[in-house]
Motif scaffolding. Structure first.
Motif: not given
Lengths: 485, 485
Positions: B222-227, B430-434, A217, A158, A222, A433, A224-227
């Motif tokens: 299931p899909r990727p998601f953000l922290p 700290h969980l907010r993606v760039e 974290w 990042n 930060p 996924v 994206p990641f998988l569940p």
């Protein structure tokens, strides 16, 4: 600057529910070195919770002492090589990386990595053979319900300038391609042989139900990641226990200056005389007392403020109120002990994920990075003085420490929860996924895009052809009329 | 088949730490209808944990009764329209969607959506104006520390055939473009005006520290998601309380056949005579007793096994051991009560996210879907008989229920934890993606790719030019030699 993460390095625990019922039988394929230390913490907790745990270990394991009695049991299988073979391969690689890689050309480094990867893969496949072709072992394993496997992911980074992003892009592409080629020519073939049908390393890995990631974290950028990724970094960290009387006395003798804890990890047993003296000289120039974990030859320039130990109670020292800084190679375990106790770091990364780890901590303002090969005594002294005397490093580290401790659940409890979840529910398919079942062109919607483009192209071609056809017909008629006129 | 999720529909709670200290002052911008019911559960829990909660609400709110005393307080601001205006807009849209949309052309539906979106946006902006240009209100708000805002995300879907994927791709692109254009022409302009500098709706939304998503992996693919996404679906669900004596008596009179709970949600107050009779006829044909929440005119064909109620204790009924099935429009709240208590569903989705919600449940084997406009009595009877008599529906729903209950923390506790986290830590940066700070071409690495391609192109062009130059020189010399010869 942040470099792409090396492939060899970061391991995660993968957890698979096989045919398992609600049984508490846990089968473990451990990693080596720091990964084993990490895994052990989880296993001890599982044993405490009345699960029956069996660790499957090869007879040549360099770091798992399977002769020592533990709360869990070992199942040892013989391999046609010795512990010594693994250790010498590792030492060979470490020496190259620590002392020669800096002056070597890209080509030389590439060749060396290929050489080491090749030898490592050969040993790995030997190990797999010894497992899969051991009928008695296979029979026993079929009775067990769960697997835990160690593997290596990669990730991009990042907040970069344009040129850093170019560098990152190229490195990422290179690593991905190298990894892909390596998989294609060795692992995929091997796994296909064992399974008796075409398969890939990635397909096998993709079957994992839960991935226990050894970070959180506080450390990760930060993304994206998988569940089915559960972040359990620092699961081995604990409040500090009292030190031995002698050590406590030495620590107390530091007065208000406090102490510095120094360790390059369990893999580095020896340094060159020159590097040893550079470090010892630097440590002699700071007012703090230093506890240095080092089992090699004592440097001549060792100062009275520095004591060398074969082993140190690292977690207890980092949790000591007198501790001002931690000099570390940047392995994940030490890094998390530092975050847990809020101790700023001077990082001397050596190889694998260590440069990347220290980069993360540096970018977060909690560490100074020093180059192992190029550093002078002054560099190390400057680094130490910065993290000890500039309060911003301590503040940044305390911020990370707060993030680490301010989680809904303790990392170890999270790890145990998801291990038991897989046992209770025979897996965790609801977190997996669908992307695992898509080919690369489906994943990127290339087939859909191609089909849509084809339709658009067809429409355009047909329209143009029709126009031309009509136009010609009109022209002909016009000409014919002209002629008749 | 799974359709792309509509924009208007799914709301999440967004949580922002503003300038806040470790204070327990919570400011709430609630949503309406089912979203308000959801939010209220969290607010009650926050009040229970001694936080001071203020709900900012416009005087025309259709579902928040700010005159009723609660554990939290209301701050009401006046808007230049009435509750009636919002309700009639909603009714207009509902009627179109439920009865006319099926027979309308794509163009008509598109125009209607544009019309409704336009009127809705106008009212929204009116509301915003009433807030931002209210000096006294603004002054008060500046004293507060936290925000909670409602918003709408979108997501693509899984496990589809090629043609479903084409459909999904096209719909996704269309929705994204429509959303983008809508933002561009209204919201972005408005927000830029308020902020006094160019900004976008997405930029404002992207500032959120934590997103509390009103679903979980029992429902989601299931899909990727953000922290900073925390899944809190079902936070309002509770164990069932005893029913009123009269209702319990009616329920018990069903014997072994059990009961069916029927509700199309709080927004549907009336049905056409014809639809009402179709439903009533169907309900009369099953052996179960039916509790139907319906405040419209009583259908003539209502059978003795069916009782109509203005309001039902839905959660308590779904948790009753006699309950065999739930007929629902597929709103998230009812859906989660159904998962919580493990009751299979017959879905009659009406609009917004409801078709998508029911599709999810159908694909997971826990629901039958019936088309509201086209259904005959037989369709509804068949659907009910399937979910009641085919055990696979109950089994699938029980599997989802197990997943729902088998979480490390209860959803409400998760929501409260992250709300308090934001308070304690003045946000969750700290969980907010760039990625929020990257432009779209940086995000897709297009600039990097373009730069690399340009370099490659340059190298090729220079090489070719050089070759041609050399070649010509040679030719000239050869020709010159020929001439001299």
């Amino acid at each position: 600057m942040v470099s792409g993460r090396l492939l060899l390095s970061v391991a995660v625990l993968i957890l698979c529910g096989c045919q398992g019922a609600h049984s508490g039988n846990v089968l473990v394929f451990p990693g080596e070195f720091s990964h084993w230390l990490n895994m052990r913490v989880i296993l001890e907790k599982l044993v405490e919770r009345n699960h029956s745990v069996t660790v499957l270990i090869c007879s040549a394991s360099p770091s798992v002492n399977y002769t020592k009695p533990e709360g869990f049991s070992f199942k040892v299988y013989n391999v046609p090589f010795e512990r010594h073979d693994l250790e010498s391969l590792q030492e060979d690689f470490l020496n190259f990386w620590m002392y020669e890689a800096q002056n070597a050309s890209m080509l030389q480094v590439g060749l060396k990595i290929r050489d080491v990867l090749g030898r490592m893969t050969a040993l790995q496949l030997n190990m797999c053979d010894a497992m899969f072709h051991n009928e008695e072992l296979m029979h026993t394993l079929r009775q067990w319900k769960f697997d835990a496997v160690l593997s290596d992911p990669m990730m991009p980074c990042n907040q970069m300038s344009f040129f850093e992003r170019v560098h990152n892009f190229v490195m990422y592409m290179m690593h991905s391609s190298l990894f892909y080629i390596h998989c294609l020519v060795t692992m995929d073939k091997y796994y296909s042989g064992i399974k008796g049908r075409p398969t890939t390393f990635c397909e096998i890995l993709g079957k994992a139900d839960i991935w226990l990631i050894r970070t959180y974290w506080d450390f990760e950028y930060p993304r994206p990641f998988l569940p089915n990724f559960k972040f359990v970094g620092g699961l081995h960290c604990k409040p500090a226990k009292p030190l031995s009387e002698a050590m406590e006395e030495f620590v107390q003798s530091s007065g208000d200056d406090g102490i510095v804890v120094f360790s390059l990890g369990s893999m580095i047993k020896n340094l060159t005389k020159e590097r040893g003296n550079t470090i010892a000289t630097a440590l002699g120039q700071i007012p703090q007392k230093v506890l240095w974990r080092y089992s090699g030859e004592k440097p001549e320039t060792l100062a009275p403020n520095t004591r060398v130990y074969d082993w140190i109670p690292q977690n207890d020292l980092l949790g000591h109120p007198k501790t001002k800084a931690f000099v570390t190679h940047g392995g994940t375990n030490g890094l998390y002990e530092s975050i847990y106790h809020g101790v700023p770091m001077v990082g001397i990364p050596l190889f694998a994920d260590q440069p990347d780890n220290i980069s993360h901590m540096k970018n977060k303002g909690a560490a100074v990075m020093v180059d192992f090969n190029k550093m002078t005594s002054k560099d190390l002294v400057d680094g130490l003085n910065s993290v000890i005397n500039d309060p911003s490093y301590k503040e940044s580290m305390m911020r990370l420490s707060r993030i680490h401790h301010d989680q809904p659940m303790k990392p170890l409890d999270t790890a145990v929860f998801w291990i038991e979840f897989v046992m209770r529910n025979k897996g965790a398919k609801h977190l997996r996924v669908e992307a695992h079942n898509l080919s690369w062109y489906q994943y990127h919607c290339l087939d859909v895009a191609a089909a849509l483009l084809a339709i658009v192209a067809l429409v355009i071609v047909v329209s143009i052809k029709t126009c031309i056809f009509c136009f010609r017909k009109c022209c002909k008629k016009a000409k014919a009329r002209q002629k008749t006129e």
